[in-house]
Design a protein around this motif. Structure first.
Motif, mmCIF file in Angstrom:
data_model
loop_
_atom_site.group_PDB
_atom_site.id
_atom_site.type_symbol
_atom_site.label_atom_id
_atom_site.label_comp_id
_atom_site.label_asym_id
_atom_site.label_seq_id
_atom_site.Cartn_x
_atom_site.Cartn_y
_atom_site.Cartn_z
ATOM 1 N N ALA A 11 -8.806 -5.528 -5.076
ATOM 2 C CA ALA A 11 -7.353 -5.683 -5.114
ATOM 3 C C ALA A 11 -6.686 -4.386 -5.561
ATOM 4 C CB ALA A 11 -6.970 -6.826 -6.056
ATOM 5 N N ALA A 12 -7.361 -3.638 -6.435
ATOM 6 C CA ALA A 12 -6.768 -2.414 -6.970
ATOM 7 C C ALA A 12 -6.888 -1.231 -6.021
ATOM 8 C CB ALA A 12 -7.423 -2.064 -8.307
ATOM 9 N N VAL A 13 -7.938 -1.224 -5.195
ATOM 10 C CA VAL A 13 -8.193 -0.066 -4.345
ATOM 11 C C VAL A 13 -7.003 0.283 -3.444
ATOM 12 C CG1 VAL A 13 -9.550 0.727 -2.349
ATOM 13 C CG2 VAL A 13 -10.693 -0.091 -4.407
ATOM 14 N N PRO A 14 -6.421 -0.673 -2.685
ATOM 15 C CA PRO A 14 -5.286 -0.284 -1.823
ATOM 16 C C PRO A 14 -4.113 0.304 -2.604
ATOM 17 C CG PRO A 14 -6.101 -2.466 -1.233
ATOM 18 C CD PRO A 14 -6.759 -2.097 -2.519
ATOM 19 N N PHE A 15 -3.807 -0.318 -3.762
ATOM 20 C CA PHE A 15 -2.696 0.191 -4.551
ATOM 21 C C PHE A 15 -2.970 1.608 -5.051
ATOM 22 C CE2 PHE A 15 -1.178 0.907 -8.903
ATOM 23 C CZ PHE A 15 0.169 1.070 -8.632
ATOM 24 N N LEU A 16 -4.189 1.823 -5.572
ATOM 25 C CA LEU A 16 -4.504 3.146 -6.116
ATOM 26 C C LEU A 16 -4.581 4.198 -5.025
ATOM 27 C CD1 LEU A 16 -7.165 2.089 -8.780
ATOM 28 C CD2 LEU A 16 -4.835 2.851 -9.200
ATOM 29 N N LEU A 17 -5.063 3.798 -3.847
ATOM 30 C CA LEU A 17 -5.094 4.755 -2.741
ATOM 31 C C LEU A 17 -3.691 5.135 -2.291
ATOM 32 C CD1 LEU A 17 -8.020 3.436 -0.511
ATOM 33 C CD2 LEU A 17 -7.935 5.585 -1.767
ATOM 34 N N LEU A 18 -2.770 4.163 -2.353
ATOM 35 C CA LEU A 18 -1.393 4.395 -1.908
ATOM 36 C C LEU A 18 -0.462 4.750 -3.069
ATOM 37 C CD1 LEU A 18 -1.059 1.422 0.604
ATOM 38 C CD2 LEU A 18 -1.298 3.845 1.171
ATOM 39 N N PHE A 19 -1.038 5.108 -4.194
ATOM 40 C CA PHE A 19 -0.208 5.298 -5.379
ATOM 41 C C PHE A 19 0.853 6.372 -5.167
ATOM 42 C CE2 PHE A 19 0.755 7.336 -9.462
ATOM 43 C CZ PHE A 19 1.174 6.233 -10.197
ATOM 44 N N ASN A 20 0.452 7.515 -4.630
ATOM 45 C CA ASN A 20 1.425 8.600 -4.434
ATOM 46 C C ASN A 20 2.546 8.171 -3.478
ATOM 47 O OD1 ASN A 20 -0.104 10.254 -6.081
ATOM 48 N ND2 ASN A 20 -1.279 11.102 -4.386
ATOM 49 N N VAL A 21 2.156 7.464 -2.393
ATOM 50 C CA VAL A 21 3.160 6.968 -1.462
ATOM 51 C C VAL A 21 4.044 5.930 -2.139
ATOM 52 C CG1 VAL A 21 3.509 5.751 0.719
ATOM 53 C CG2 VAL A 21 1.663 7.437 0.505
ATOM 54 N N SER A 22 3.415 5.084 -2.974
ATOM 55 C CA SER A 22 4.158 4.015 -3.639
ATOM 56 C C SER A 22 5.212 4.569 -4.587
ATOM 57 C CB SER A 22 3.193 3.107 -4.409
ATOM 58 O OG SER A 22 2.249 2.520 -3.537
ATOM 59 N N VAL A 23 4.907 5.650 -5.250
ATOM 60 C CA VAL A 23 5.888 6.260 -6.156
ATOM 61 C C VAL A 23 7.115 6.716 -5.363
ATOM 62 C CG1 VAL A 23 6.322 8.225 -7.675
ATOM 63 C CG2 VAL A 23 4.202 6.927 -7.893
ATOM 64 N N ILE A 24 6.862 7.342 -4.205
ATOM 65 C CA ILE A 24 7.982 7.786 -3.369
ATOM 66 C C ILE A 24 8.808 6.583 -2.900
ATOM 67 C CG2 ILE A 24 8.591 8.941 -1.218
ATOM 68 C CD1 ILE A 24 6.074 10.648 -1.564
ATOM 69 N N LEU A 25 8.091 5.527 -2.478
ATOM 70 C CA LEU A 25 8.795 4.323 -2.020
ATOM 71 C C LEU A 25 9.621 3.701 -3.134
ATOM 72 C CD1 LEU A 25 6.053 2.600 0.170
ATOM 73 C CD2 LEU A 25 8.065 3.856 0.947
ATOM 74 N N ALA A 26 9.086 3.703 -4.358
ATOM 75 C CA ALA A 26 9.809 3.131 -5.485
ATOM 76 C C ALA A 26 11.096 3.905 -5.754
ATOM 77 C CB ALA A 26 8.926 3.126 -6.724
ATOM 78 N N VAL A 27 11.013 5.229 -5.670
ATOM 79 C CA VAL A 27 12.212 6.053 -5.878
ATOM 80 C C VAL A 27 13.239 5.782 -4.782
ATOM 81 C CG1 VAL A 27 13.087 8.413 -5.957
ATOM 82 C CG2 VAL A 27 10.947 7.838 -7.126
ATOM 83 N N LEU A 28 12.763 5.717 -3.524
ATOM 84 C CA LEU A 28 13.684 5.457 -2.411
ATOM 85 C C LEU A 28 14.301 4.068 -2.520
ATOM 86 C CD1 LEU A 28 11.677 7.006 0.575
ATOM 87 C CD2 LEU A 28 13.655 7.977 -0.611
#
Length: 458
Positions: free
Chosen positions: A224-241
């Motif tokens: 469950a954690a692997v997809p989130f951690l792999l996409l972490f950098n993208v997720s930070v950008i998405l959170a800001v947007l």
């Protein structure tokens, strides 16, 4: 200058020296497993039948006496003999044909502390030299041997031969390493016993996190954690947007992404849900992470002041030995080779016009590799670099050669598919140094004369 035992007999000038170190045989429970025992016995058997005028030098840490914490004194030796009878019988047989010299390291410093160890080892044709260093003649030059722990402030023994000497490394090994051996078989996989392969020890926290994540964590949590951690950098950008969109400051990126994903129907909805969940989690982590960042930075600066974090200084395995070699070469100009162990990293380098040689280890080695993307823990690739250093006089001068001993890679057995996949293309390919010659004349560069790879001993 450290105490040096000289051996300068004329009949040994043509002798060939085989040097090994850092076997670390023995230890509490799981540490007592010797993965390379068959290879070591084979090597000793071959040496037994050699027609060369040879000597085997075991350059420190043959035994893990520090890691035998439940018994004291010579009882440790009795346990070693009882646990590894084939090894001691082969030492006896090899020692009848070839002289075997053993000098203590830090893990078996007790060998230098008790007279009885000399007699007990002599029963197996092993000559224990209770000294911090020794020399041997080779041609018209000499080779200087020391284990190397005296150059390490955490393992330096100020009063050599004192049975009560306890440097910092002693406490680490008797409390951490030995405890790891006692607990290792309780895990999902018997990995904690490899604690001795973690060098430098500053990497221990990273290794523990890595093994917990890839080996001990509940598989459902990990997947469950692997997809989130792999996409972490993208997720930070998405959170800001997403934050900018909610605030009405900049809505175009979110609206464009939504319109694009809508074209793919159910699949687009699933991707949109995954990205939304990642963005929400990343946003929450950002809220917590900003103050946590400043706190951790302050903690890191404090740790750095005490010099116990992993830095370029603490990870440099050679600098103290380069300085030591220069001192020995200046004090004893006949010395052609400075040979040591301790750091577990086989290497050979030119220092001035002489050679600095590290004999490596027979223990498993671990190589840190970061994953290809995301914020997942690093992966520690296991390998063996079993080797023997061969030193002899040749027409040109003094030749030093690494002879590799084949042992199958443990990677397929010890790394999960996930670890190998996440480090695709980053697996290490450790190689031993080849052959070099310290020339008799003061001209030429020993490491430039021959960069051939030595043949591996089957």
């Amino acid at each position: 200058m450290d105490t040096i035992v000289d051996s300068m007999t004329d009949d040994a000038d043509g002798r060939v020296y085989y040097v090994i170190s850092d076997l670390h045989i023995g230890g509490d429970e799981q540490l007592g497993t010797v993965d390379f025992l068959d290879e070591l016995l084979d090597f000793l058997e071959r040496l037994e039948t050699t027609d060369e005028d040879a000597e085997l030098i075991i350059n420190g840490d043959a035994f893990g006496l520090w890691e035998l914490t439940e018994i004291e004194g010579l009882e440790k030796f009795d346990v070693l003999v009882e646990t590894y009878p084939a090894l001691f019988e082969q030492l006896r047989a090899t020692g009848e044909s070839v002289p075997i010299t053993l000098q203590p390291g830090n893990h078996d410093h007790e060998l230098a502390a008790y007279d009885a160890y000399v007699e007990r080892l002599a029963e197996y044709n092993v000559d224990l030299v209770r000294s911090e260093s020794i020399t041997r003649p080779v041609g018209d030059r000499t080779v200087y041997f020391e284990h190397g722990h005296q150059r390490d402030p955490n393992n330096r023994i100020e009063d050599f031969g004192n049975p009560h000497a306890t440097p910092m490394g002693y406490f680490y090994n008797t409390h951490v390493t030995s405890r790891a051996g006692q607990l290792s078989d309780r895990g999902r996989y018997n990995w904690l016993k490899d604690v001795q392969a973690v060098t430098p020890t500053e990497r221990m926290p990273h290794w523990l996190v890595s093994k917990y994540f890839y080996r001990e964590m509940n598989p459902l949590l990990r997947y469950a954690a692997v997809p989130f951690l792999l996409l972490f950098n993208v997720s930070v950008i998405l959170a800001v947007l997403a934050g900018l969109d909610l605030a009405g400051i900049w809505t175009m990126p979110v609206e464009s992404a939504d319109a694009f994903l809508d074209r793919f129907g159910l699949a687009g909805t699933a991707v949109h849900l995954l990205l939304t969940i990642n963005a929400v989690i990343a946003g929450l982590l950002l809220l917590v992470g900003i103050p946590a960042y400043f706190l951790l930075r302050d903690v890191r600066e404090t740790v750095d002041r005490f010099g116990i974090a992993e830095t370029d200084l603490t990870v440099d395995p050679e600098a103290p030995y380069v300085r030591a070699a220069r001192e020995v070469f200046a004090d004893r100009p006949e010395t052609a080779v400075f040979c040591y162990g301790h750091t577990h990293r086989p290497s050979m380098r030119q220092v001035e016009d002489r050679l600095l040689v590290n004999t490596g280890t027979w223990l498993k080695r671990l190589h840190r590799r970061d994953v290809v993307a995301g914020r997942l823990p690093p992966v520690f690739y296991p390998s063996y670099q079993l080797c023997v250093v061969r030193i002899e006089a040749v027409a040109e001068g003094v030749a030093v050669e690494f002879e590799g001993i084949e042992k199958s890679s443990p990677t397929a057995k010890e790394l999960t598919f996930t670890e190998r996949l996440l480090t695709l293309g980053r697996s290490p390919n450790p190689e031993l140094p080849g052959r070099a010659v310290v020339e008799n004349a003061a001209t030429g560069s020993p490491l430039e004369r021959s960069r051939e790879r030595s043949d591996r001993v089957s």
